[in-house]
Each structure stands twice: as C-alpha cells, then as structure tokens.
Enzyme design. Sequence first.
Site, PDB file in Angstrom:
ATOM      1  N   HIS A  43       0.721  -1.130   0.056  1.00 48.01           N
ATOM      2  CA  HIS A  43      -0.010  -0.102   0.056  1.00 48.01           C
ATOM      3  C   HIS A  43       0.830   1.314   0.146  1.00 48.01           C
ATOM      4  O   HIS A  43       0.144   2.411   0.225  1.00 48.01           O
ATOM      5  CB  HIS A  43      -0.970  -0.022   1.227  1.00 48.01           C
ATOM      6  CG  HIS A  43      -2.181   0.833   1.166  1.00 48.01           C
ATOM      7  ND1 HIS A  43      -2.460   1.870   2.081  1.00 48.01           N
ATOM      8  CD2 HIS A  43      -3.165   0.793   0.262  1.00 48.01           C
ATOM      9  CE1 HIS A  43      -3.593   2.475   1.661  1.00 48.01           C
ATOM     10  NE2 HIS A  43      -3.954   1.667   0.628  1.00 48.01           N
ATOM     11  N   LYS A  56       3.237   4.669  -1.258  1.00 51.34           N
ATOM     12  CA  LYS A  56       3.345   5.548  -2.153  1.00 51.34           C
ATOM     13  C   LYS A  56       4.454   6.591  -1.891  1.00 51.34           C
ATOM     14  O   LYS A  56       4.457   7.436  -1.163  1.00 51.34           O
ATOM     15  CB  LYS A  56       2.091   6.673  -2.197  1.00 51.34           C
ATOM     16  CG  LYS A  56       0.632   5.783  -2.457  1.00 51.34           C
ATOM     17  CD  LYS A  56       0.022   5.415  -1.243  1.00 51.34           C
ATOM     18  CE  LYS A  56      -1.533   4.899  -1.619  1.00 51.34           C
ATOM     19  NZ  LYS A  56      -1.969   4.035  -0.418  1.00 51.34           N
ATOM     20  N   ASP A  74      17.409  10.243  -7.527  1.00 49.60           N
ATOM     21  CA  ASP A  74      18.760  10.752  -7.345  1.00 49.60           C
ATOM     22  C   ASP A  74      19.121  10.798  -5.888  1.00 49.60           C
ATOM     23  O   ASP A  74      20.319  11.134  -5.628  1.00 49.60           O
ATOM     24  CB  ASP A  74      19.074  12.043  -8.248  1.00 49.60           C
ATOM     25  CG  ASP A  74      18.755  11.907  -9.681  1.00 49.60           C
ATOM     26  OD1 ASP A  74      18.719  11.023 -10.055  1.00 49.60           O
ATOM     27  OD2 ASP A  74      18.695  13.064 -10.186  1.00 49.60           O
ATOM     28  N   HIS A 112      -9.225  10.819   1.675  1.00 50.40           N
ATOM     29  CA  HIS A 112      -8.343   9.721   1.544  1.00 50.40           C
ATOM     30  C   HIS A 112      -7.076  10.041   2.144  1.00 50.40           C
ATOM     31  O   HIS A 112      -6.441   9.436   2.103  1.00 50.40           O
ATOM     32  CB  HIS A 112      -8.126   9.528   0.128  1.00 50.40           C
ATOM     33  CG  HIS A 112      -7.342   8.268  -0.430  1.00 50.40           C
ATOM     34  ND1 HIS A 112      -6.068   8.232  -0.591  1.00 50.40           N
ATOM     35  CD2 HIS A 112      -8.084   7.081  -0.502  1.00 50.40           C
ATOM     36  CE1 HIS A 112      -5.686   7.054  -0.816  1.00 50.40           C
ATOM     37  NE2 HIS A 112      -6.956   6.334  -0.852  1.00 50.40           N
ATOM     38  N   LYS A 115      -4.469  10.324   5.232  1.00 50.63           N
ATOM     39  CA  LYS A 115      -3.811   9.766   6.362  1.00 50.63           C
ATOM     40  C   LYS A 115      -2.949  10.543   7.271  1.00 50.63           C
ATOM     41  O   LYS A 115      -1.549  10.411   7.179  1.00 50.63           O
ATOM     42  CB  LYS A 115      -3.303   8.324   6.074  1.00 50.63           C
ATOM     43  CG  LYS A 115      -3.984   7.780   5.199  1.00 50.63           C
ATOM     44  CD  LYS A 115      -3.969   7.640   3.599  1.00 50.63           C
ATOM     45  CE  LYS A 115      -4.398   6.732   2.842  1.00 50.63           C
ATOM     46  NZ  LYS A 115      -5.652   6.449   2.878  1.00 50.63           N
ATOM     47  N   ASP A 138      -0.382  18.980  19.040  1.00 50.48           N
ATOM     48  CA  ASP A 138       0.318  20.000  19.791  1.00 50.48           C
ATOM     49  C   ASP A 138       1.193  21.072  18.911  1.00 50.48           C
ATOM     50  O   ASP A 138       2.105  21.632  19.335  1.00 50.48           O
ATOM     51  CB  ASP A 138       1.226  19.572  21.037  1.00 50.48           C
ATOM     52  CG  ASP A 138       0.487  18.983  21.966  1.00 50.48           C
ATOM     53  OD1 ASP A 138      -0.911  19.281  22.188  1.00 50.48           O
ATOM     54  OD2 ASP A 138       0.938  18.325  23.365  1.00 50.48           O
TER      55      ASP A 138
END
Length: 402
Positions: A113, A115, A120, A296, A298, A303
């Site tokens: 899952h 991404k 470089d 979508h 996450k 604080d």
Amino acid sequence: MNSHWIPGNHFKLLENGEGYYPRVFEVIAAAEREVLLETFILFDDKVGRQLQQALLAAAGRGAEVHVLIDGWGSPDLPESFTQPLLDAGVRLRSFEPVQRLFGARINLLRRMHNKLVVVDGERAFVGGINYSEDHLTESHPQGKQDYAVEVEGPLVGQIQAFCRANVLAPQPTRGQWIQRWRADLEDDSSQGAEDNGAVAAFVTRDNHLHRTDIERHYRAAVRSAQRRVLIANAYFFPGYRLLRDLRRAARRGVQVDLVLQGHPDQPWVKRATELLYRHLLRAGVNIFEYNERPLHGKVAVVDDTWATVGSSNLDPTSLSLNLEANVVVRDVEFARHLRERIDHLMAESCERIQPTPTGQLHSAWIAVRSMVVFHLLRRFPVWAAKVTVREPRVVVMHSKTP
C-alpha cells in the site's frame, strides 16, 4: 520501532493531485541517475499517462528507473501502457499479481500500500496519493482529498535504502527486504545532517518484524499530548489501545478532534466507523465528518509539534495486514501548516457529529452490537494472517519486443 530519528530535513506539504502531480512529475522527468517509485494504484488514464511520460524522460536521460506496483491495486495496465516503459529500460515489477475468480479480484489481503518516490537520492515523496484521475479534485466529481510531502535532507537516504531493498532482487521475500534495508541503515545515513531542519523518522509496517510501528508512533504522540490531537483519516477503525489512548487524552482535557469520511467512496467504511462514535463522544472526543467529497488522507498533528503523513489508515488492513509507509515529523513550522490546512477543511466542509440521546434498551443494544462487530473486525487480521501464510511474490514484467 524501526525508526531512526534524523535532524536536518525539510518538508513541503502537497495537497491533492493538483498540488502533488505537477511537482512529482517535474522531479521525476529531471532525474539524472535513479528513480525509485512504489504505488498501490497506477491507472492508464490522464494522470497515469503523465507519469509514464515523466518516467520515459528520466529513462531517456540515462537514469535507472524502477517501478513497483501492487498487483491488486493496479490489475489492468494494458500492454500499450507498459510496453513503451519496458522498451525504454524501465524495470517494472508487480507485488503479488492479481488473482481472479469469475472476474473478481480475490487476493485482497496483505497488499503493498506504499506511495513512495525517491529521485537521485536527493528528494523523496511520501503520502497517500495514488496515480489516478480520481485524485484530481477539480476534474473528477469524486476527486479525493489527500496529502503527501516532498522531503529533502538526510531522511531521503533511509527512504532510498528501503525502496532499493524492495526492487533490487527480482523476487525477494519480505524478510530479505527488511534485512537489506536494516543493513543499509547501519551505514549511518544521518551523516552530514544539519541542525537547522526538522527532526523526522521514516516508519514502515510489515508482517514480520515491524507489525505495529506506525500504530505505536500514533499512540506515543497521543499519550504525550498536552493541548490538542488532530487526526484526519479516511478509514478509521483502530484497535482498542489507540481508542483507549484517545479517550484518556480527551478526559484529561486534551482537545481531541477526528476528521472522518462523511461521503466515503466505500459506504461500508462509514457504517463500521459509526459503531465507534458513541464510545468516543461519551469520552469527549470531537468527531467531524468531511462531506465535500471522499476523504483519502492519512495525516495527524499533535500540539503543533508532531505530525505524520503517509499511506497508513487507522483500520485493520493498514494496521495489521498491508505494507505501509509514513513519515513522522517533529517540527513546529510543518506541524502548524498541516494543522491549519486541516482546520480549514473542518471549517469549510465538515459537519460536527453531536451525541444523540437514546433510551436505555436502545443504548444497551447499540453497545452490544458495537462490541460484537468491533471484536470481529479487530480479530479479522489475525484470522487472515493464518490463511495467507505464503510469502508475497514480486513478479518482474518483461518486454514482449523480440
């Protein structure tokens, strides 16, 4: 936890496909030596073809290009899309290729899952944004609200080592991936770190040595919170311990705000999450539903000093089955900026959920039903893990050109 805290990093928040795609495609296309890319979803649409062109530009310049896609999330890439990449020398791999029964994808469990992009060894991108048109909020009616970060600094070395471990062998086991990555980390990737940047960690979860690392970072931040916990998460159904920490934080006077999906792309998500509402609201947790389009993201802020962005939801599949990757950042400027963006979302497009009075019998029925469903869903990953004991496969895609 598999996190090495490293100072001297710089982060730029990228919001939605409109903010993410132009930047990541520009950096990939300008690559001189190496591109490492991992994604759950890559579609042959407007966005996917823009990525294809950026990868071809990098390969044409002589850069070594590796792309790892998830076989379930990206099951239908046509030869017309993959062949030009293979002919240009791009190394394409599929994590656990899709299996079908009567046309339906059946091997849903234990997906890759992540991404991630590293170019470089100098810049990295981490987040929740896939390569598909439905992440463009302006051109797609169900365009998803989502986040990613661009990373510069010594943390990039950790992310690069992780991605290299994933792609350098044609068909490694997950244990071999982790062994290679940990060996690379021993090379002290923090050398040369400057003190004037953010302290950050790259945190992953797998089904071997680091099953709970992302969840433990969340829990540690919530337990140490003094003023506010702000979480925006698409699929929210965490385990008992994180729920307990959130309730305890609210009861000791911390403002705990959850931004969840009001109009999800998968309706069952909202129905499952709603089972937790009463339990959380009674402890003083504030719940807001985002109603403009599917959420979508996450992300979380605590604080205005601690923040995380990544691929991991707070649900059984992300916390107990999938391979996930987040960055955790200790930096006031970045945390405050992310918090301001989520606050803007709450003010403009969210509805606050109010506690609803119920009769004693109705309340007891809700409590029993919620408890049963909660424990069934929480035990599901354990049962699934016993069924899916085989090591996942990484299959190399080969060119069909003679």
